[in-house]
Motif scaffolding. Structure first.
Motif, PDB file in Angstrom:
ATOM      1  N   HIS A   1      94.644   0.694  75.669  1.00 30.51           N
ATOM      2  CA  HIS A   1      93.670  -0.262  74.675  1.00 30.51           C
ATOM      3  C   HIS A   1      92.316   1.155  74.953  1.00 30.51           C
ATOM      4  CE1 HIS A   1      91.145  -2.499  72.220  1.00 30.51           C
ATOM      5  NE2 HIS A   1      89.920  -1.988  73.178  1.00 30.51           N
TER       6      HIS A   1
ATOM      7  N   ASP B   1      86.926  -2.030  67.542  1.00 28.89           N
ATOM      8  CA  ASP B   1      88.592  -1.793  67.396  1.00 28.89           C
ATOM      9  C   ASP B   1      88.707  -1.784  66.477  1.00 28.89           C
ATOM     10  OD1 ASP B   1      88.528  -2.577  70.554  1.00 28.89           O
ATOM     11  OD2 ASP B   1      88.906  -4.881  70.277  1.00 28.89           O
TER      12      ASP B   1
ATOM     13  N   HIS C   1      89.933   4.164  73.162  1.00 27.38           N
ATOM     14  CA  HIS C   1      88.870   4.044  72.733  1.00 27.38           C
ATOM     15  C   HIS C   1      88.351   5.328  73.465  1.00 27.38           C
ATOM     16  CE1 HIS C   1      87.524  -0.011  71.727  1.00 27.38           C
ATOM     17  NE2 HIS C   1      87.821  -0.704  72.360  1.00 27.38           N
TER      18      HIS C   1
ATOM     19  N   SER D   1      82.774  -1.833  76.511  1.00 25.96           N
ATOM     20  CA  SER D   1      82.902  -2.615  76.124  1.00 25.96           C
ATOM     21  C   SER D   1      82.888  -3.948  76.112  1.00 25.96           C
ATOM     22  CB  SER D   1      84.776  -2.751  75.053  1.00 25.96           C
ATOM     23  OG  SER D   1      85.191  -2.769  76.127  1.00 25.96           O
TER      24      SER D   1
HETATM   25 ZN    ZN Z   1      88.309  -2.413  72.743  1.00 27.35          ZN
END
Ligand code: ZN
Ligand code: KG4
Length: 324
Positions: free
Chosen positions: A111, A299, A115, A136
């Protein structure tokens, strides 16, 4: 190559279709954020239930927007870590079922790395190696990026993530959740020099610390009944301090690694003050700084599909035992 991306690491459910690693054909994101706001943070059980209920419909919507049939998908890319276990499992199970039924390969994607990849979903002249900053709600990390399959951690937070600090400070000030956009809004017109906060200056290295500033705000407000002027000044001063440390350490990382390209990603990268300051300071230091548009800072599954396609092209493979 047409890649279907699935992202369900936190409160969002995202399904996207990306062609040839860079062209977004569809990017659908549904958030359960409203259901969490009265709890002051994401409730994992609520998030995963919503994801379970909505993911099939979001997939259908993405197919319609991209104007493709499921058989045209060449690869299914899915976020496998880090994230909330119940949320991740939902996305992974859907991805496996889909890939198996279509007879297509599946690939697990990180993840945080996705980004960073969000920056490549735009036409632009990004050159590697680069330094990347991911800020984040769950992470604050600096990376040295030789390539997307060769990523080295240069520094990270030793306690709270930067977005988490925005969320906690907003909660202390009674502003609501999520805190980042609320603090940015109320800070407008506030005096950013009113209160001096030391933020993560505990070392000269590339690690961060954001828990001290949250406590400092808490103590500052103790026994006070602040009016709107003080709340605005406090928000502006906190934001200034958080942004300054992100700018300083990002540029330091570029200097140490002798790179001229800096890629920013994650929800906090939506912050206008951070965007302005980092752009200006990077330019003055001869560094090319890149931010995704606001919706791709948050996201989303386009970044997962893009990175999945890129890694697959460079030889990455997963099997159906793939898990969190
Ligand atoms: Zn994120
Ligand atoms: O990347 P993201 O959508 O989810 C995670 O992977 O964590 O980031 C969410 C975080 C939240 O903490 C939120 O308060 C913060 O990003 N955020 C902001 C802004 N917009 C979102 N922080 C500061 N300023 C903003 N404008």
């Amino acid at each position: 190559m047409i890649v279907l991306g699935i992202e369900s690491s936190c409160d969002e459910t995202g399904v996207a279709v990306v062609k040839d690693e860079r062209k977004i054909l569809a990017n659908v994101v549904a958030s359960s954020l409203k259901l969490h706001s009265r709890h002051g943070g994401v409730v994992p059980e609520i998030a995963s239930r919503m994801q379970l209920e909505s993911i099939a419909g979001i997939f259908t919507e993405a197919m319609q927007i991209a104007k493709i049939k499921p058989e045209q998908i060449d690869l299914v890319a899915v976020t496998t870590h880090p994230g909330l276990p119940g949320s991740l499992i939902t996305g992974i199970a859907f991805a496996k079922a889909l890939a198996l039924s279509l007879g297509k390969p599946i690939l697990g994607v990180n993840h945080i790395h996705s980004h960073i990849y969000a920056n490549l979903l735009y036409p632009g002249n990004i050159k590697l190696p680069a330094v990347a900053l991911v800020v984040s709600g769950g992470h604050t990390s600096l990376f040295y990026l030789k390539d997307f399959y060769k990523i080295q951690v240069l520094g990270q937070t030793r306690d709270d993530a930067c977005g988490e600090a925005f969320d906690k400070v907003a909660k202390i000030m009674g502003l609501g959740y999520p805190g980042g956009p609320l603090i940015e809004k109320i800070a407008q017109g506030g005096n950013k020099h009113k209160i001096k906060f030391a933020c993560g200056e505990m070392n000269t290295g590339l690690d961060f610390s954001f828990s001290g500033i949250k406590t400092a705000v808490l103590y500052y407000l103790k026994d006070k009944k602040p009016g709107i002027k003080l709340i605005k000044d406090l928000a502006a001063s906190f934001q200034e301090s958080a942004v300054n440390v992100l700018v300083k350490k990002s540029l330091l990382a570029c200097k140490r690694k002798k790179v001229t390209h800096l890629l920013i990603g994650g929800g906090v990268a939506a912050n206008g003050v951070l965007r302005q300051k980092l752009m200006a300071s990077a330019k003055a230091a001869g560094i090319n700084c890149f931010f995704p548009d606001i919706d791709l800072c948050m996201d989303n599954a386009a970044m997962v599909a893009g990175l999945g396609g890129y890694l697959y092209k460079h030889g990455a493979r997963s099997d159906f035992y793939l898990n969190m």
